[in-house]
Design a protein around this motif. Sequence first.
Motif, PDB file in Angstrom:
ATOM      1  N   HIS A   1       0.878  -1.165   0.000  1.00 47.88           N
ATOM      2  CA  HIS A   1       0.000   0.000   0.000  1.00 47.88           C
ATOM      3  C   HIS A   1       0.918   1.219   0.000  1.00 47.88           C
ATOM      4  CE1 HIS A   1      -3.103  -2.871   1.874  1.00 47.88           C
ATOM      5  NE2 HIS A   1      -3.314  -2.750   0.576  1.00 47.88           N
TER       6      HIS A   1
ATOM      7  N   GLU B   1       1.566   3.567   2.854  1.00 47.70           N
ATOM      8  CA  GLU B   1       2.006   3.009   4.136  1.00 47.70           C
ATOM      9  C   GLU B   1       3.524   3.027   4.096  1.00 47.70           C
ATOM     10  OE1 GLU B   1      -0.205  -0.640   4.517  1.00 47.70           O
ATOM     11  OE2 GLU B   1      -2.104   0.431   4.399  1.00 47.70           O
TER      12      GLU B   1
ATOM     13  N   ARG C   1      -2.563   4.463  -1.780  1.00 47.11           N
ATOM     14  CA  ARG C   1      -2.692   3.067  -1.366  1.00 47.11           C
ATOM     15  C   ARG C   1      -2.550   2.083  -2.533  1.00 47.11           C
ATOM     16  NH1 ARG C   1      -5.225  -0.008   2.733  1.00 47.11           N
ATOM     17  NH2 ARG C   1      -6.271  -1.867   1.978  1.00 47.11           N
TER      18      ARG C   1
ATOM     19  N   HIS D   1       3.018  -3.521   6.510  1.00 44.47           N
ATOM     20  CA  HIS D   1       2.006  -2.494   6.254  1.00 44.47           C
ATOM     21  C   HIS D   1       2.059  -1.395   7.312  1.00 44.47           C
ATOM     22  CE1 HIS D   1      -0.684  -4.701   3.334  1.00 44.47           C
ATOM     23  NE2 HIS D   1       0.078  -5.699   3.754  1.00 44.47           N
ATOM     24  N   GLU D   2       1.092  -0.495   7.163  1.00 48.71           N
ATOM     25  CA  GLU D   2       0.821   0.480   8.221  1.00 48.71           C
ATOM     26  C   GLU D   2      -0.681   0.554   8.474  1.00 48.71           C
ATOM     27  OE1 GLU D   2       4.396   3.809   7.946  1.00 48.71           O
ATOM     28  OE2 GLU D   2       2.419   4.297   7.168  1.00 48.71           O
TER      29      GLU D   2
HETATM   30 ZN   LIG Z   1      -1.724  -2.023   4.166  1.00 54.66          ZN
END
Ligand SMILES: [Zn+2]
Length: 912
Positions: free
Chosen positions: A139, A142, A217, A256-257
């Motif tokens: 993403h 992120e 994203r 991810h974040e």
């Molecule tokens: Zn993510």
Amino acid sequence: MRFVSILLLGAALSGSLLAQKKTVEMWPGTQYDPAVPTIKKTLGYEPGERIAPHSHLMKYFESLAAAQPNRVKLIEYTKSWEGRKLIVAVIGSDTNLKRLSEIQTGMKKLADPRKTNDAEAQRLIASLPAIVMLAYNVHGNEISGSDAAMMTAYHLLAAKGDKSVESILANTLVMIDPTQNPDGRDRFVHNFEIAEGLEPVGNPLAAEHAEPWPGGRTNHYMFDMNRDWFAMTQPETRGRVKTLLDWYPVVFVDLHEMGGDSTYYFAPEAVPYNPNIVKNQREALYWFGKGNAKRFDEFGFRYFTREVFDAFYPGYGASWPIYYGSIAMTYENASARGLLWDRSDGTSFSFAQSVQKHFVASIATCETTATNRKALLENFWNYRKTAIEEGKTEPSREYVLLRQGDTTAADKLAEILSAQGIEVRKSKDAFQVEGTQAPQGSYLISAAQPMKRMIRTLLDPDTKMEEDFLKEQERRRKKKQRDEIYDVTGWSLPIQFNVKQIISKSELTVPGDMVMPGKMPAGKVEGGKATVAYLVPWGTQASAKFLAEAFKADLRLMSAGKTFTQAGRKYPNGTLILQVKENSEAIHDTVAKLAILSGADVIAANSSWVDDGPNYGSNNTVNLKKPNVAIVWDAPVSGGSAGAAAFVLERQYGYPVTRIRTRNLGMIDLSKFQVLIVPESQGNLVGELSGAIRRIKDWVAAGGVIIGLGSGTGFLANAQVGLLPLQQELLARESPAAVGSGPVAEAGGRRTATGTAPAPASAAPAADGGPVAGKLFTKEEDYLKAIQSDREMPDDVAGVLCKAKVDTESWIGAGSQEYVNALVNGRTIYSPIKIDRGLNAAVYAGPNDLLQSGYMWEENKKQLAYKPLLVVTREGRGLVVGFTADPNYRGYIDGMNLLFLNAVLRGPGVAR
Ligand SMILES: [Zn+2]
């Protein structure tokens, strides 16, 4: 443009509890080898001091490879849509880097217990490093992952005399993918830099944190690539899958974040577990969880495990690798979405601090991999070995994909499976399977192969969630609490592609050829050079691609409005007719070329005589017009829906689309276009387009074709727009009188990309006033009923596949199979339109036949039965087409392509 030196001066003075720092000593006390280039020396800033764009990531990894060629090797595995490189950096000891091809061959041997015996496997397990792949930033917004990737590589190469790093290099090969989504990342970084001021601002609502549409994203076509792994629609995903199958990392982490108020999440994962995950794999998740926890304790980082982020759906990075035998995990970091983030509790943290967390988790993961090298390799071997054994004895022994109906869909599905490392054979002859005749060219997939569990999760019609989990969801729903289902529960490639599959209980020894990745059958012209016409039977993806190409080549062509029989052959409704005399002499060459390119089979006709059905000159045959296609673009349109529609038309069928921003729709000369697509929207599209509605309606009345997708259909049906006589339904109660009426404003209620469902039961406020008549509640149900709104909506469905019956005699159903499967999510259900107002061209099946895959609430099943999936009305000389479920969902519901392409490519011929 850079603002480096005095960036956080102001922020450092603000009185937060935990002081945020613009730079952080990433692993305190480490002595680094000056021969390895630092991030600062290469890029001009300390790790985490800036958000590195893609070009900086490449520059840094290239400088590492140049300085340390014996310990780093870069592999470019693909390019993004926008032309950016995707790489993995392979990092290991001198010894291991020297024997890379031996390691690769060794992993391939270990991956196939049919060709490798136990003794050989034990020898390999004793000698091979465990490959761990750390993949960051799928993403694109992120952000901390990619900067942590640089720091991880630097630490592994430069930390001197560090016991942990020595053990990692001796026992593992670390593969680092610094950004899986370079287009999305650069979109974020660019938007961030545009909005930057003199110093970073932590306020989440400041412009630097609030990305303009569509945000970073997703990739170029706005696909969430963390849903795309098994459909492999995007080049980035396809390249990644190939890389994994080239190396078979036994550990794969997708970093991810999440929201800035959270802490850090790592394995073990939440329930439900996909039943194709084995016990060993679940146990190994705890090794990694505990390994990370130990380092997080040392650093004083908070974290959580198990509460969210399940591995049920196979399209995630943290799940797809599981099914070839890897340990796959998601890590989620609190995002600064910029250089500084103010939490709602009054504390703040810097980007550098978030980079440090992903970096520490990355190193901890490599440590756990090193410690468990042998066990991880053994588990991988056993996973593939038991897969074959189970495949031989379990009831589903062989999967057969019938090559009939849309044969292109069957071909494409077989290719996709083969590109995922699954062995698929194409039968040389027709054969019998469970009492059905499978045509020649049908595809066979034996379960007795190392990828058995991948096969099960992709081809079984339904993957069951654990009983306890489902019970809990029903309990929550009863209490009107949000369910805990994270993503769609329905998927199954044959159902998505609408390819008929038969599962054989016994082994089939049908002679066949192995399907190879990247290869699709070419089309051909039957009967040589035509004297009268070329016919393209309508109904395959290839025939639609042929039409798109024929338009681009400016061929004149017609489309049959009914089925007809000619020279003993039956042609479907919609069949393309290209008359030789209406085109230039070049038609013969062009048609031959387009047949090969599109994969369509073309028949040369030397007479126009039709034995049965309308002639070419009939009023039932329409001239097709090359359409200019426009799509509504920009907020509040859903990027996923707009992107998928553009992707399907442009990349799957080769037809261009003009994107028009919502704010310009009121100004643009629509008469230049024949088709306008209205994708799903996440906000008030009616309000946004209020100035354009009159013009859009006039354009439709003058002959335009407008196509609504999902909630885009809600826009067409909105009372202020009034293009479709469709009404959205409230929740149907057992007593029919309680069913509400009147159009409801545009539908919202889709599970968002991040998987959070909206709270149930949006409703109109109750009437106020004085006291009301008293009621006695004798049981809890009475109370629960009493708190329900009178205007309650159906419950939100996470995403299931539902069957609908198509009117194949209609122009929009032409060439389609009798049934298609749609991805149903959210809570929007429409009443059918009245027969005098238009056509319900595809209608959901009855309550017992409806659900094809996934978990659906009983009430929704009952209420969706016999409701419209696709409606068409005439408006003046134009056409209004409404898909109540987005036919292009995630670009992977191929079985609905033909209905969508009928609307886009054949609609303008049908409009007057
Ligand atoms: Zn993510």
